[in-house]
Design a protein around this motif. Structure first.
Motif, PDB file in Angstrom:
ATOM      1  N   MET A  40       0.804  -1.214   0.000  1.00 17.84           N
ATOM      2  CA  MET A  40       0.000   0.000   0.000  1.00 17.84           C
ATOM      3  C   MET A  40       0.844   1.275   0.000  1.00 17.84           C
ATOM      4  O   MET A  40       0.434   2.305  -0.526  1.00 17.84           O
ATOM      5  CB  MET A  40      -0.941   0.005   1.214  1.00 17.84           C
ATOM      6  N   THR A  41       2.029   1.214   0.608  1.00 19.16           N
ATOM      7  CA  THR A  41       2.921   2.381   0.608  1.00 19.16           C
ATOM      8  C   THR A  41       3.320   2.747  -0.819  1.00 19.16           C
ATOM      9  O   THR A  41       3.361   3.931  -1.187  1.00 19.16           O
ATOM     10  CB  THR A  41       4.179   2.082   1.447  1.00 19.16           C
ATOM     11  N   LEU A  42       3.602   1.737  -1.646  1.00 22.70           N
ATOM     12  CA  LEU A  42       3.955   1.997  -3.041  1.00 22.70           C
ATOM     13  C   LEU A  42       2.739   2.489  -3.824  1.00 22.70           C
ATOM     14  O   LEU A  42       2.882   3.279  -4.769  1.00 22.70           O
ATOM     15  CB  LEU A  42       4.519   0.729  -3.682  1.00 22.70           C
ATOM     16  N   LYS A  43       1.550   2.047  -3.448  1.00 24.57           N
ATOM     17  CA  LYS A  43       0.336   2.553  -4.090  1.00 24.57           C
ATOM     18  C   LYS A  43       0.205   4.051  -3.845  1.00 24.57           C
ATOM     19  O   LYS A  43      -0.154   4.809  -4.764  1.00 24.57           O
ATOM     20  CB  LYS A  43      -0.886   1.809  -3.553  1.00 24.57           C
ATOM     21  N   THR A  44       0.495   4.489  -2.619  1.00 24.44           N
ATOM     22  CA  THR A  44       0.453   5.917  -2.325  1.00 24.44           C
ATOM     23  C   THR A  44       1.497   6.671  -3.145  1.00 24.44           C
ATOM     24  O   THR A  44       1.244   7.778  -3.632  1.00 24.44           O
ATOM     25  CB  THR A  44       0.680   6.153  -0.818  1.00 24.44           C
ATOM     26  N   LEU A  45       2.678   6.066  -3.317  1.00 28.02           N
ATOM     27  CA  LEU A  45       3.706   6.698  -4.147  1.00 28.02           C
ATOM     28  C   LEU A  45       3.230   6.847  -5.599  1.00 28.02           C
ATOM     29  O   LEU A  45       3.458   7.884  -6.230  1.00 28.02           O
ATOM     30  CB  LEU A  45       4.982   5.856  -4.114  1.00 28.02           C
ATOM     31  N   ARG A  46       2.567   5.816  -6.124  1.00 26.66           N
ATOM     32  CA  ARG A  46       2.130   5.854  -7.517  1.00 26.66           C
ATOM     33  C   ARG A  46       0.993   6.841  -7.739  1.00 26.66           C
ATOM     34  O   ARG A  46       0.994   7.614  -8.697  1.00 26.66           O
ATOM     35  CB  ARG A  46       1.688   4.448  -7.968  1.00 26.66           C
ATOM     36  N   THR A  47       0.026   6.819  -6.832  1.00 33.43           N
ATOM     37  CA  THR A  47      -1.190   7.612  -7.021  1.00 33.43           C
ATOM     38  C   THR A  47      -1.109   9.002  -6.399  1.00 33.43           C
ATOM     39  O   THR A  47      -1.941   9.857  -6.702  1.00 33.43           O
ATOM     40  CB  THR A  47      -2.397   6.887  -6.421  1.00 33.43           C
ATOM     41  N   LYS A  48      -0.128   9.184  -5.493  1.00 30.59           N
ATOM     42  CA  LYS A  48      -0.017  10.437  -4.726  1.00 30.59           C
ATOM     43  C   LYS A  48      -1.291  10.714  -3.920  1.00 30.59           C
ATOM     44  O   LYS A  48      -1.652  11.859  -3.681  1.00 30.59           O
ATOM     45  CB  LYS A  48       0.318  11.614  -5.637  1.00 30.59           C
ATOM     46  N   GLN A  49      -1.931   9.630  -3.487  1.00 34.93           N
ATOM     47  CA  GLN A  49      -3.142   9.732  -2.680  1.00 34.93           C
ATOM     48  C   GLN A  49      -2.920   9.010  -1.354  1.00 34.93           C
ATOM     49  O   GLN A  49      -2.629   7.812  -1.349  1.00 34.93           O
ATOM     50  CB  GLN A  49      -4.338   9.111  -3.407  1.00 34.93           C
ATOM     51  N   PRO A  50      -3.040   9.728  -0.229  1.00 32.76           N
ATOM     52  CA  PRO A  50      -2.876   9.055   1.067  1.00 32.76           C
ATOM     53  C   PRO A  50      -4.018   8.077   1.323  1.00 32.76           C
ATOM     54  O   PRO A  50      -5.117   8.207   0.760  1.00 32.76           O
ATOM     55  CB  PRO A  50      -2.894  10.209   2.073  1.00 32.76           C
TER      56      PRO A  50
END
Length: 417
Positions: free
Chosen positions: A141-151
């Motif tokens: 999920m941390t990488l998902k936040t990096l990709r989407t720029k959504q917390p």
């Protein structure tokens, strides 16, 4: 002439001192204001402005000087140093806290995260987060936040760690990502606690409904033996009474899971415990079942102690070794017991070269009542982990089919100093 030279030297020293103060103030990154009422002066410095401004105010010798500053940790302080300051504070938090940079490289990892995953915290800093979690990138999920720029806000994670994650983003002044901060609350322990609560209720019901009748039946069988033919007595001694005793032992195990006996702990060196107490018991098992025992003990642990109940911990290790013996094939079995000091934990590895545990069931081996043996109750490992947890520790397993299993016990270690 001499007085003039001394005066000139004094003036030069004062000018150098004034220059030092001015340069110091210029290198202060954060905004501040300093009010000196005795001098009647106010010094102010703004962010990104080299020189301060000085204003005149009314003098007042009765007022105390006032210093005010406005530090922004993201703008005015190297963030690497902020992380160094935060790390020992986050080590006190029972959830997982991990910082990564824009490339997914770990810059901060608290002890709880490192211990639960089973890695050395100092070695994981500077590595990609996938090396910490050991799951596919698309599940992190941390990488998902990096990709989407959504917390993420209270996002439920259904991978093998199972829990709730929150992520937040820190930005640089140019809008690029400086850090993604992740806090993960593991729910595995809560899930295990629910299972044990169910086991406790079952145990209480079984103990109440079955134990007393079993005792009555056993007593009558003993009484009737004197009045029965020899072949019936043989049946009673070799089958009926042993089966009744086995049922009673199962009930006892149920009750131990629901309400284990009180821990009578003492401070000991874990290596000394293994060399003297544990080895004495395991040697006879090893000789009886053609098992080769070996030890590899970390010398650093001689400077540390653990707080344990010897008798309860002995039962845990005996359970592990007997499980390995029961699972072994025709060939001889090797069991290695190794200790390590890591992250203020005494780690004990009990590893064998047996057939291993299939990946489809490895996540269930600590479940109460789960067993692959036809005669097993499925309570041995569940009870063993419960004992370890009562000692403020944890227990997990690693296994590869065909290449043996390794049970890892971690206990808090305290320096003798």
């Amino acid at each position: 002439m001499e007085s003039y030279e001394k005066l000139k030297q004094k003036i030069n020293e004062l000018e150098e001192e004034l220059t030092l103060y001015k340069r110091f103030v210029e290198h202060v990154n954060f905004p501040f204001s300093y009010i000196d009422y005795a001098l009647g002066k106010v010094m102010k410095k703004e962010r990104n402005v080299l020189s301060p401004t000085i204003e005149t105010i009314e003098k007042d010798n009765n007022q105390t000087p006032i210093l005010k500053w406005n530090i922004d940790l993201q703008k005015d302080y190297p963030f690497e140093q902020v992380e160094q300051f935060l790390a020992p504070i986050f080590d006190l938090v029972s959830h997982h806290i991990v910082f990564v940079d824009a490339e997914g490289i770990i810059t901060l990892c608290n002890l709880q995260a490192a211990n639960d995953v089973g890695i050395n915290r100092d070695k994981i800093i500077g590595k990609h987060i996938r090396e910490l979690l050991n799951i596919p990138d698309e599940q992190i999920m941390t990488l998902k936040t990096l990709r989407t720029k959504q917390p993420l806000y209270n996002c439920e994670v259904l991978d093998r760690y199972y829990g709730i994650i929150n992520t937040r983003i820190l930005y640089n002044e140019d809008g690029s990502i400086k850090r993604v901060i992740s806090m993960f609350q593991s729910l595995n322990q809560m899930k295990e606690a629910e299972k044990l609560a169910i086991a406790g209720r079952i145990a209480a019901g079984i103990a109440h409904e079955i134990r007393n009748p079993l005792t009555t039946v056993r007593g009558y069988l003993q009484f009737l033996k004197e009045q029965l033919p020899e072949h019936i007595v043989t049946l009673i001694d070799q089958l009926l009474i042993p089966e009744l005793d086995r049922a009673n032992d199962i009930i006892t195990d149920f009750l131990n899971i629901a309400k284990p006996s009180e821990v009578k702990a003492e401070w000991i060196e874990i290596n000394e415990f293994i060399q003297h107490d544990l080895d004495l018991l395991l040697r006879s098992e090893a000789l009886l079942h053609n098992v080769e025992l070996s030890y590899r003990l970390d010398k650093k642990l001689k400077h540390y102690v653990v707080y344990i109940d010897k008798n309860q911990l002995l039962q845990v290790f005996i359970n592990l070794v007997r499980n390995a013996i029961e699972a072994k094939t025709e060939k001889s079995l090797r069991v290695n017991i190794e200790t390590k000091l890591r992250n203020n934990l005494a780690q004990i590895y009990v590893c064998d070269d047996g057939p291993g545990i299939p990946p489809t069931i490895i996540h269930h081996v600590f479940d109460p009542f789960f067993s692959t043996k036809t005669t097993g109750t499925g309570l041995g490992l569940s009870l063993s982990r419960k004992i370890v947890e009562l000692h403020k520790g944890s227990m997990r397993v690693q296994s590869e089919l065909g290449h043996g299993s390794c049970f890892i016990i971690e206990l808090p270690a305290y320096s003798k100093k």
